[in-house]
Design an enzyme around this catalytic site. Structure first.
Site, PDB file in Angstrom:
ATOM      1  N   HIS A 111       0.838  -1.208   0.000  1.00  0.00           N
ATOM      2  CA  HIS A 111       0.000   0.000   0.000  1.00  0.00           C
ATOM      3  C   HIS A 111       0.872   1.258   0.000  1.00  0.00           C
ATOM      4  CE1 HIS A 111      -3.281   2.760   1.255  1.00  0.00           C
ATOM      5  NE2 HIS A 111      -2.310   3.328   1.950  1.00  0.00           N
ATOM      6  N   GLU A 112       1.904   1.272   0.839  1.00  0.00           N
ATOM      7  CA  GLU A 112       2.790   2.451   0.881  1.00  0.00           C
ATOM      8  C   GLU A 112       3.501   2.621  -0.464  1.00  0.00           C
ATOM      9  OE1 GLU A 112       2.174   4.437   3.108  1.00  0.00           O
ATOM     10  OE2 GLU A 112       1.139   3.036   4.437  1.00  0.00           O
ATOM     11  N   HIS A 115       1.468   4.478  -2.878  1.00  0.00           N
ATOM     12  CA  HIS A 115       1.643   5.933  -2.793  1.00  0.00           C
ATOM     13  C   HIS A 115       2.894   6.378  -3.547  1.00  0.00           C
ATOM     14  CE1 HIS A 115      -1.672   6.650  -0.156  1.00  0.00           C
ATOM     15  NE2 HIS A 115      -1.194   5.935   0.848  1.00  0.00           N
TER      16      HIS A 115
HETATM   17 ZN   LIG Z   1      -2.079   5.267   2.530  1.00  0.00          ZN
END
Ligand SMILES: [Zn+2]
Length: 241
Positions: A111-112, A115
């Site tokens: 998830h990171e 980004h």
């Molecule tokens: Zn996030």
């Protein structure tokens, strides 16, 4: 008199400012979302992924696959403190993620990286969100105090309006955060599947963790919106006096 003296005017229960109920609802949904993500994370932190990759190795693999070489991966203390810092180009992974091989750790690490890829590819909602950070930080803290102080001290209505407008930037920030978060999770799950890091069953578990994490952002946006409604109500009640 001032702010507290105005309670009855808003049609309060037992002389209680009803608008304060909006804040309480916000606190409750935030607490529910936060305890939910903690329990879901705990459950899937115990399930080791077949790939045997740690969160940090997962992040490194995703960055490598995407040809991203200028982003570093770091270990940060705490739990659920994982975040990507676009200014420093650092993926910060927490204790429960960095060196752990669970489906939860892999999900959060990916998830990171979602980004990172948003940043790398100039994903517009992320740029808007980053641009809103300074004013949102000031607005969500100072805005409330300006509204309340202007009412208690009987200062000009213009000041109350300024306080509400400032606060609304904080709410806007929380709302713009939602597509950014959902998009990062979608990117993460697609990559975990496509790169063969997680099997189908494991991906479902990672999805559950990321969905629970996203709910904390939904709760934060909802409570900010409730607080904004409250400030608007207070400011309006004042204008009618
Ligand atoms: Zn996030």
């Amino acid at each position: 008199m001032g702010y507290y003296g105005g309670y009855g005017r808003y049609g309060g229960y037992y002389g209680f400012d009803w608008t304060y109920l909006l804040v309480i609802v916000g606190v409750i949904i935030t607490a529910i979302a936060s305890s939910h993500v903690t329990s879901v994370y705990k459950r899937y932190a115990e399930i080791r992924a077949a790939s045997g990759l740690t969160g940090a190795q997962t992040a490194a693999e995703i960055l490598r696959r995407n040809g991203i070489t200028d982003v570093t991966i770091q270990h940060v203390p705490g739990s659920l403190t994982d975040h990507y810092n676009p200014a420093k180009k650092v993926v910060n992974l927490s204790d429960a993620v960095y060196g752990q091989t669970s489906v939860a750790a892999i999900g959060v690490a990916a998830h990171e990286c979602g980004h990172v890829i948003q940043h790398h590819r100039g994903y517009v909602p992320l740029s808007i969100r980053t641009a809103l950070v300074p004013i949102a930080n000031i607005g969500s803290n100072l805005g409330i105090w300006i509204v309340i102080a202007s009412i208690i001290l009987g200062l000009s209505g213009t000041l109350t309006t300024i306080g509400v407008v400032l606060f609304s930037f904080g709410t806007l920030f929380q709302i713009v955060t939602l597509p950014v978060e959902f998009n990062a999770s979608n990117r993460a799950l697609t990559m975990l599947r496509d790169y063969g890091i997680l099997g189908m069953d494991e991906e479902k578990k990672a999805r559950a963790v990321l969905r629970a994490a996203a709910m904390t952002y939904v709760a934060a946006a909802a409570s900010s919106l409730l607080q904004l409604v409250r400030l608007l109500t207070i400011a309006n009640g004042r204008r009618r006096r």
